[in-house]
Design a protein around this motif. Structure first.
Motif, mmCIF file in Angstrom:
data_model
loop_
_atom_site.group_PDB
_atom_site.id
_atom_site.type_symbol
_atom_site.label_atom_id
_atom_site.label_comp_id
_atom_site.label_asym_id
_atom_site.label_seq_id
_atom_site.Cartn_x
_atom_site.Cartn_y
_atom_site.Cartn_z
ATOM 1 N N ARG A 215 16.454 14.427 18.903
ATOM 2 C CA ARG A 215 16.428 12.981 19.106
ATOM 3 C C ARG A 215 16.974 12.257 17.868
ATOM 4 O O ARG A 215 17.712 11.277 17.983
ATOM 5 C CB ARG A 215 14.999 12.519 19.394
ATOM 6 C CG ARG A 215 14.932 11.047 19.758
ATOM 7 C CD ARG A 215 13.510 10.608 20.051
ATOM 8 N NE ARG A 215 13.477 9.179 20.322
ATOM 9 C CZ ARG A 215 13.510 8.660 21.544
ATOM 10 N NH1 ARG A 215 13.561 9.430 22.589
ATOM 11 N NH2 ARG A 215 13.500 7.350 21.728
ATOM 12 N N PHE B 149 20.462 18.749 24.942
ATOM 13 C CA PHE B 149 19.512 18.070 25.826
ATOM 14 C C PHE B 149 19.429 18.739 27.192
ATOM 15 O O PHE B 149 18.381 18.714 27.843
ATOM 16 C CB PHE B 149 19.841 16.579 25.920
ATOM 17 C CG PHE B 149 19.409 15.840 24.686
ATOM 18 C CD1 PHE B 149 18.056 15.653 24.417
ATOM 19 C CD2 PHE B 149 20.328 15.372 23.760
ATOM 20 C CE1 PHE B 149 17.638 14.999 23.269
ATOM 21 C CE2 PHE B 149 19.914 14.727 22.607
ATOM 22 C CZ PHE B 149 18.569 14.533 22.363
ATOM 23 N N THR C 241 11.822 22.410 29.354
ATOM 24 C CA THR C 241 10.702 21.683 29.951
ATOM 25 C C THR C 241 10.327 22.304 31.287
ATOM 26 O O THR C 241 9.148 22.554 31.575
ATOM 27 C CB THR C 241 11.077 20.203 30.153
ATOM 28 O OG1 THR C 241 11.429 19.645 28.889
ATOM 29 C CG2 THR C 241 9.925 19.410 30.735
ATOM 30 N N CYS D 136 17.193 10.359 26.861
ATOM 31 C CA CYS D 136 18.163 10.782 25.849
ATOM 32 C C CYS D 136 19.491 11.183 26.490
ATOM 33 O O CYS D 136 20.560 10.908 25.946
ATOM 34 C CB CYS D 136 17.614 11.964 25.034
ATOM 35 S SG CYS D 136 16.385 11.487 23.806
ATOM 36 N N LEU E 231 17.034 21.456 26.556
ATOM 37 C CA LEU E 231 15.663 20.944 26.415
ATOM 38 C C LEU E 231 15.066 20.601 27.776
ATOM 39 O O LEU E 231 13.867 20.771 28.008
ATOM 40 C CB LEU E 231 15.641 19.738 25.480
ATOM 41 C CG LEU E 231 15.790 20.092 23.994
ATOM 42 C CD1 LEU E 231 16.100 18.862 23.162
ATOM 43 C CD2 LEU E 231 14.521 20.779 23.474
ATOM 44 N N TYR F 163 13.017 19.198 20.005
ATOM 45 C CA TYR F 163 13.292 17.879 20.570
ATOM 46 C C TYR F 163 13.260 16.789 19.500
ATOM 47 O O TYR F 163 14.120 15.903 19.477
ATOM 48 C CB TYR F 163 12.293 17.552 21.684
ATOM 49 C CG TYR F 163 12.351 16.106 22.090
ATOM 50 C CD1 TYR F 163 13.497 15.589 22.682
ATOM 51 C CD2 TYR F 163 11.299 15.237 21.826
ATOM 52 C CE1 TYR F 163 13.598 14.259 23.014
ATOM 53 C CE2 TYR F 163 11.380 13.904 22.157
ATOM 54 C CZ TYR F 163 12.536 13.416 22.751
ATOM 55 O OH TYR F 163 12.626 12.096 23.056
ATOM 56 N N VAL G 242 13.389 12.958 27.502
ATOM 57 C CA VAL G 242 14.583 13.810 27.594
ATOM 58 C C VAL G 242 15.555 13.228 28.619
ATOM 59 O O VAL G 242 16.769 13.179 28.384
ATOM 60 C CB VAL G 242 14.199 15.269 27.943
ATOM 61 C CG1 VAL G 242 15.442 16.101 28.224
ATOM 62 C CG2 VAL G 242 13.417 15.895 26.799
ATOM 63 N N PHE H 208 9.096 23.375 21.875
ATOM 64 C CA PHE H 208 9.825 22.230 22.417
ATOM 65 C C PHE H 208 9.806 21.058 21.454
ATOM 66 O O PHE H 208 10.843 20.451 21.174
ATOM 67 C CB PHE H 208 9.216 21.800 23.758
ATOM 68 C CG PHE H 208 9.904 20.604 24.343
ATOM 69 C CD1 PHE H 208 10.987 20.763 25.179
ATOM 70 C CD2 PHE H 208 9.496 19.321 24.000
ATOM 71 C CE1 PHE H 208 11.649 19.659 25.679
ATOM 72 C CE2 PHE H 208 10.157 18.216 24.494
ATOM 73 C CZ PHE H 208 11.238 18.388 25.339
ATOM 74 N N LYS H 209 8.631 20.731 20.926
ATOM 75 C CA LYS H 209 8.522 19.551 20.068
ATOM 76 C C LYS H 209 9.369 19.698 18.812
ATOM 77 O O LYS H 209 10.002 18.742 18.372
ATOM 78 C CB LYS H 209 7.060 19.282 19.694
ATOM 79 C CG LYS H 209 6.924 17.972 18.930
ATOM 80 C CD LYS H 209 5.560 17.710 18.377
ATOM 81 C CE LYS H 209 5.526 16.368 17.644
ATOM 82 N NZ LYS H 209 6.002 16.436 16.265
#
Lengths: 380, 310
Positions: free
Chosen positions: A323, A287, A294, A254, A290, A319, A251, A315-316
């Motif tokens: 991405r 982001f 986290t 990114c 995100l 994310y 993250v 989250f996954k």
């Protein structure tokens, strides 16, 4: 809701920054992506450096917040990734630490921490992907050994690993034994006779994974972690471990790449397009959120004594999609240049396609969220 | 770092939820959509603002939550205000709550819920006819047939986003979006979480083909995405409440708008034909989410602000 770090956490961060600033210039040159022995040597040397400096244990012993700080700062400083040490530090190691005997912990954990030994993962099979528990690699007992035959796939670093954390079927599926009940967890030495490793070329052109064929490989029974047929439970300990802080560094990366994409667009005139600006603005919000998610998940893990919560699947899902969106935006900014694999973003765009598949496809993740978090009836 | 609700914050949230649910599900409350008139009636043609509720909220300290104690307030911070407005969003609290909240301590009677305060927000003025005090220049305001039956709207001349009648309740000062933007985002978050719960509940109860529709993956995955939207928005909204960073506020509003609108759409879809009816009430969340998306800071402003900082 407190986003400030404690004095102790800030001291940890400051000490780490200072150490990274001194340690990183001494790194050797990075090996080429196809040089597997070179990559192993580079990655394990870095783990040894961390170990000597007292950071080797950070994935295991540090608090979730310290782990977050460690991953954030190492990414910002441009330090090497965990690389070949991934399975040892983040999968097999934590499993052995939690489920192994004192002898097993003494045998396998110190070499992982020192960067002396590399592990790979033998879980997935050609016919057991999302439905991992349907795996068919067989193991039967022969004296004080297990004899293993079958095949594994998506095994990273198989060419250079010393050990493989292997899931095998020790009891066939029957009406009395459901598929989750007949699985056993073994530590297989990768130099045992009968192992064939065949690299798999990904759509990005790289050989990140391998197929591993097992033909009557003999594994000492003392290498079994947990009870026979209890391997599924043993494995779940490992799988939940990777959810909490697995993508912290990414993250951070990114957000840096998003800034670089904006700079590129300002340079080539595409910035005048309000639709592009708005697309990038939305990604910035994405982001940023995100990152906060986290921190939310890490704080939750910290409160529950280190156990990652259900936030990992949420989250996954978000994310992996974000991405891919990031690199689609990068491709828009590059225009025809996105067809040039000489550009780092073009390769990253290709590899981003794996994110909605690896470690549980988005479809499986949504079913997990629906059934385990939202409590919907079992799907079909 | 401990980015989780404190025990006090949990207790506050529970208290506000209890108060609002008791009040808004009571007979004769301003909520009951069954009693609401046909869609698109002129402002004020509905039941009107429930002033009893407004005073009760005032007594409970809802409007004075952030007012310092020496000025008669509760003395809490923006994170607590966000939790309270999240609850307001869950139950679709009618009325200009954000403007009245921000006027507490500035406009006499606002904190107590005695004075109903609204504000010009871009080219929109919610609850103009019902309000006792209007902040900003509402001259030339024309009533709309509001899409949201529980939010009467006026429009004032001007270009969208031009910042006419800029108030703290609305688009904030030159330093970026004000707390009002975040309170709208908090309401959107509450709505997004509520429609997710409603969809899950309906998917558990409603049976077709001999099983709950929630056992079908197509429905499960809609619900899972709703949770993801709500939880990502939650992290953004709560963090912005803590940092008050203008870019985080902009991002929080953007993601919360998106979560509220899209979750209401998906909730409607999960409800099938019932979702399209007036009585199912799902439409009220969607319509309010559309209204809030136009208040405070709209998507274009937020995205441009975020982009320019890249």
């Amino acid at each position: 809701m407190d986003l400030t770090y404690t004095e102790e956490e800030e001291a940890f961060r400051a000490g780490l920054r200072e150490w990274l600033a001194a340690a990183l210039p001494k790194l050797p040159a990075k090996p080429s992506p196809q040089d597997w022995p070179g990559r192993r040597a580079y990655d394990t040397a870095w783990q040894r450096t961390l170990y000597d400096a007292g950071y080797g244990h950070v994935h295991w012993d540090a608090s979730p917040t310290q782990r977050l700080i460690f991953l954030e700062e190492t990414e910002k400083a441009g330090a090497p990734y965990v690389g070949a040490n991934f399975v040892g530090l983040l999968h097999a190691g934590p499993t052995i630490a939690s489920e192994g005997t004192p002898e097993q912990r003494a045998r396998w954990l110190p070499p992982v921490l020192r960067g002396d030994e590399v592990w790979c993962q033998g879980f997935s099979e050609p016919d057991a992907g999302s439905d991992l528990a349907s795996l068919r690699t067989r193991a039967w007992r022969d004296g004080d050994h297990y004899v293993v035959s079958g095949s594994k796939i998506w095994t990273s670093h198989a060419e250079v690993a010393d050990w493989c954390e292997l899931l095998v079927r020790t009891t066939p599926v029957s009406e009395a034994v459901p598929k989750h009940r007949g699985i056993t967890w073994l530590a297989m030495p990768m130099d045992a006779p009968g192992i064939t490793v065949r690299p798999l070329r990904t759509l990005a052109g790289s050989t990140e994974f391998a197929e591993v064929f097992l033909d009557e490989v003999r594994v000492p029974a003392v290498n079994r972690v947990g009870d026979e047929n209890d391997g599924w439970r043993v494995t779940m300990v490992t799988l939940s471990y990777e959810r909490g802080t697995a993508f912290v560094g990414e993250v951070v990366a990114c957000r840096r790449v998003l800034g670089e994409i904006a700079r590129e667009a300002r340079g080539n005139g595409l910035w005048d397009d309000p639709a592009l600006r708005r697309r990038l603005g939305r990604l910035a919000a994405e982001f940023s959120a995100l990152w906060r998610l986290t921190q939310w998940n890490v704080s939750e893990a910290q409160r529950s004594g280190g156990v990652p919560g259900v936030g990992g699947s949420v989250f996954k899902l978000r994310y992996s999609h974000a991405r891919q969106e990031l690199y689609e935006a990068a491709a828009q900014v590059l225009g025809a240049g996105a067809l040039d694999l000489g550009h780092e973003w073009s390769l990253d765009r290709l590899s981003s396609l794996s994110y909605t598949i690896a470690a549980g496809t988005s479809q499986i993740q949504r079913s997990i969220v629906a059934e385990r978090i939202l409590g919907l009836p079992k799907g079909r | 770092m401990d980015f989780q609700l404190t025990d006090d914050q949990r207790a506050l949230r529970a208290g506000v939820r209890e108060l609002l649910e008791r009040r808004l599900s009571a007979p004769g409350s301003s909520r009951g959509s069954g009693r609401a008139g046909p869609p698109g009636s002129a402002p004020g043609a509905e039941d009107g603002l429930d002033r009893g509720l407004w005073r009760q909220l005032g007594e409970a300290g809802f409007f004075s939550l952030m007012l310092p104690e020496e000025r008669g307030g509760v003395g809490l911070g923006l994170p607590e205000a966000v939790l309270a407005f999240e609850e307001a969003g869950r139950v679709l609290l009618p009325g200009p709550a954000v403007a009245s909240f921000l006027a507490a301590g500035e406009v006499a009677g606002a904190a107590a819920g005695e004075t109903v305060v609204t504000a010009v927000d871009g080219t929109l003025v919610p609850w103009l006819a019902e309000a006792d005090v209007v902040l900003g220049d509402a001259s030339g305001a024309v009533p709309l047939r509001s899409v949201d039956p529980l939010t009467p709207l006026h429009r004032v001349p001007g270009t969208p986003g031009a910042g006419r009648g800029v108030t703290e309740a609305g688009r904030g000062g030159p330093g970026g979006p004000g707390p009002g933007v975040l309170l709208y985002a908090a309401e959107q978050l509450g709505s997004a979480a509520r429609t997710c719960e409603a969809a899950v509940q309906y998917a558990r109860d409603r049976e077709q083909f001999g099983r709950p529709i929630g056992a079908f993956q197509a429905v499960q995955h809609l619900c899972a995405q709703m949770l993801v939207r709500a939880e990502v928005a939650r992290a953004a909204v709560y963090a912005a409440a803590v940092t008050r960073d203008p870019l985080e506020v902009a991002g929080a509003k953007l993601l919360a708008d998106d979560a509220a609108v899209r979750n209401a759409r998906d909730c409607l879809q999960v409800h099938g034909g019932m979702g399209f009816t007036w009585e199912a009430q799902v439409h009220l969340h969607l319509k309010r989410a559309w209204v809030r998306a136009q208040l405070g800071q709209v998507a274009e402003e937020a995205e441009e602000a975020l982009a320019s900082a890249l």
